[in-house]
Design a protein around this motif. Sequence first.
Motif, PDB file in Angstrom:
ATOM      1  N   ALA A  40     -78.188  33.434  44.552  1.00  0.00           N
ATOM      2  CA  ALA A  40     -77.053  31.791  44.329  1.00  0.00           C
ATOM      3  C   ALA A  40     -76.795  31.137  43.666  1.00  0.00           C
ATOM      4  CB  ALA A  40     -77.238  30.284  46.245  1.00  0.00           C
ATOM      5  N   ASN A  41     -77.292  31.807  42.218  1.00  0.00           N
ATOM      6  CA  ASN A  41     -77.792  31.077  41.258  1.00  0.00           C
ATOM      7  C   ASN A  41     -78.184  29.415  41.134  1.00  0.00           C
ATOM      8  OD1 ASN A  41     -76.580  33.130  40.927  1.00  0.00           O
ATOM      9  ND2 ASN A  41     -74.128  32.457  40.786  1.00  0.00           N
ATOM     10  N   CYS A  42     -78.402  28.967  41.747  1.00  0.00           N
ATOM     11  CA  CYS A  42     -79.364  27.548  42.326  1.00  0.00           C
ATOM     12  C   CYS A  42     -79.530  27.253  40.715  1.00  0.00           C
ATOM     13  CB  CYS A  42     -80.433  27.305  42.721  1.00  0.00           C
ATOM     14  SG  CYS A  42     -80.779  26.075  43.037  1.00  0.00           S
ATOM     15  N   SER A  71     -72.357  31.492  45.905  1.00  0.00           N
ATOM     16  CA  SER A  71     -72.458  33.164  45.210  1.00  0.00           C
ATOM     17  C   SER A  71     -73.654  33.984  45.724  1.00  0.00           C
ATOM     18  CB  SER A  71     -72.568  32.216  43.583  1.00  0.00           C
ATOM     19  OG  SER A  71     -73.938  31.578  44.082  1.00  0.00           O
ATOM     20  N   ARG A 235     -69.194  24.414  41.843  1.00  0.00           N
ATOM     21  CA  ARG A 235     -68.501  25.440  41.533  1.00  0.00           C
ATOM     22  C   ARG A 235     -69.319  27.015  40.623  1.00  0.00           C
ATOM     23  NH1 ARG A 235     -62.420  25.906  39.499  1.00  0.00           N
ATOM     24  NH2 ARG A 235     -61.343  28.118  41.258  1.00  0.00           N
ATOM     25  N   PRO A 236     -69.886  28.006  41.864  1.00  0.00           N
ATOM     26  CA  PRO A 236     -70.320  28.794  40.277  1.00  0.00           C
ATOM     27  C   PRO A 236     -69.790  29.727  40.243  1.00  0.00           C
ATOM     28  CG  PRO A 236     -70.620  28.767  43.028  1.00  0.00           C
ATOM     29  CD  PRO A 236     -68.942  27.959  43.043  1.00  0.00           C
ATOM     30  N   SER A 237     -68.167  29.688  40.555  1.00  0.00           N
ATOM     31  CA  SER A 237     -66.818  30.669  39.151  1.00  0.00           C
ATOM     32  C   SER A 237     -65.843  30.382  39.296  1.00  0.00           C
ATOM     33  CB  SER A 237     -66.987  32.208  39.754  1.00  0.00           C
ATOM     34  OG  SER A 237     -67.267  32.336  41.013  1.00  0.00           O
TER      35      SER A 237
ATOM     36  N   LEU B  10     -79.034  32.864  32.356  1.00  0.00           N
ATOM     37  CA  LEU B  10     -79.228  31.558  33.623  1.00  0.00           C
ATOM     38  C   LEU B  10     -78.320  32.124  35.383  1.00  0.00           C
ATOM     39  CD1 LEU B  10     -78.437  29.123  31.081  1.00  0.00           C
ATOM     40  CD2 LEU B  10     -80.511  29.446  31.866  1.00  0.00           C
ATOM     41  N   LYS B  11     -77.886  33.375  34.831  1.00  0.00           N
ATOM     42  CA  LYS B  11     -77.387  33.791  36.364  1.00  0.00           C
ATOM     43  C   LYS B  11     -77.353  35.699  36.253  1.00  0.00           C
ATOM     44  CE  LYS B  11     -72.924  32.670  36.335  1.00  0.00           C
ATOM     45  NZ  LYS B  11     -71.917  32.512  37.007  1.00  0.00           N
ATOM     46  N   PRO B  12     -77.774  36.314  37.096  1.00  0.00           N
ATOM     47  CA  PRO B  12     -77.807  37.225  36.945  1.00  0.00           C
ATOM     48  C   PRO B  12     -76.118  38.102  36.185  1.00  0.00           C
ATOM     49  CG  PRO B  12     -78.872  36.699  39.033  1.00  0.00           C
ATOM     50  CD  PRO B  12     -78.225  36.062  38.278  1.00  0.00           C
ATOM     51  N   ASP B  42     -71.537  28.018  34.535  1.00  0.00           N
ATOM     52  CA  ASP B  42     -70.284  27.226  35.115  1.00  0.00           C
ATOM     53  C   ASP B  42     -70.737  25.907  36.134  1.00  0.00           C
ATOM     54  OD1 ASP B  42     -68.157  29.055  34.735  1.00  0.00           O
ATOM     55  OD2 ASP B  42     -69.377  30.909  36.052  1.00  0.00           O
ATOM     56  N   LYS B  43     -72.154  25.913  36.433  1.00  0.00           N
ATOM     57  CA  LYS B  43     -72.611  24.843  37.021  1.00  0.00           C
ATOM     58  C   LYS B  43     -72.804  23.156  36.243  1.00  0.00           C
ATOM     59  CE  LYS B  43     -74.088  27.360  41.543  1.00  0.00           C
ATOM     60  NZ  LYS B  43     -74.837  27.364  42.349  1.00  0.00           N
TER      61      LYS B  43
END
Lengths: 289, 82
Positions: A40-42, A71, A235-237, B10-12, B42-43
């Motif tokens: 979840a791209n924490c 995400s 917002r993830p993307s 930083l993310k997959p 993005d975050k």
Amino acid sequence: MTDNKEKKPEWLKVKYNGAAVREVAEMMKGMGLNTVCREANCPNIGECFASRTATFMILGDKCTRDCRFCSVAHGLPLPPDPDEPPSVAKAVKKLGLGHAVVTMVTRDDLPDGGAGHFAAIIDEIRRVNPNITVEALISDLKGDERSIDVMLEARPDILGHNVETISRLYSSVRLGAEYERSLGVLRYAKEKRPDIYTKTGFMVGLGETDDEIMSLLRDVRKTGCDIVTIGQYLRPSEAHVPLDRYVTPEQFSKYEIQAKKLGFTGVVSSPLARSSYHAAKSFSETANN
Amino acid sequence: MKKNIAMPALKPDMKEGILCRWNVEAGDSVSAGDVIYEVETDKVVAEIEADSSGTISDIFVEEGDAVEPGTVLAQIETDDIV
């Protein structure tokens, strides 16, 4: 609406230690496990992995729902992995966790929503780690009471289910879920097993007003819910629902005061709060209250 | 021993990150754990900590540049023997 390219507020800064993140991520990958931290791209992954804390995400890496803020990948998942219970239990031991947080993807494809597999994981965590406390963050299990019973019989110390947002926004951002059904999960669990703490979490910045947040807090508290987490939607993307606003840390503090006035015993309210953020701390605060 | 400092994923599925700020210059000494640069995703803005102690020998990427994960951003002459 704000844009992802807009400058981030100063309070949305996180520490990231690449070596620590790689160590935990590689350990999980080597054991065939998923974490919601990665999937979840924490934003807190750097902080949590550096302190060797992680939240396991079980029942695969694909969710059968497609919430517009999330995400985690969606699609048709694989059948539950019978090796997952021993692997999670082993990883909990390896990380030396005193409080294990386990969450799941929604599994509308399974007759019990995945409750049986989740319960088996809780059993195995306890068998391998006898003094552990376990927090189970479940989907709505389609509101099926038999499935919730399976979870309650596994005796997690905390049963969590996130309402995620206010009622009005469910139809636009939380497809396949129902506000009343989510409240019903929390209510049913508390009525059936008052000795198990219940917990929920939601995001702000999706388009809700502060009055609607108060109304949500009142609705959740009426179910008997003990613990609440409130965090900023990020917002993830650009494919995800746009961000409506950044809420200031001062406003999060006001939500916390209001939630405590309503009777929640554990409240984590800050821009980077997530449902499992500082979970061990909020559990011990609630248990000692 | 010279080591590359590369843009982390930083993310997959991260395609690129914006190096928004350097906290060091070539010639600066750093300790493991010091925040040496910031990356905007993005975050959030992530403060990236040094993996090793040493001296920053070269910086290749400027503030504001968007680069793919794995891109070498700088080099550090570390105190590590091997």
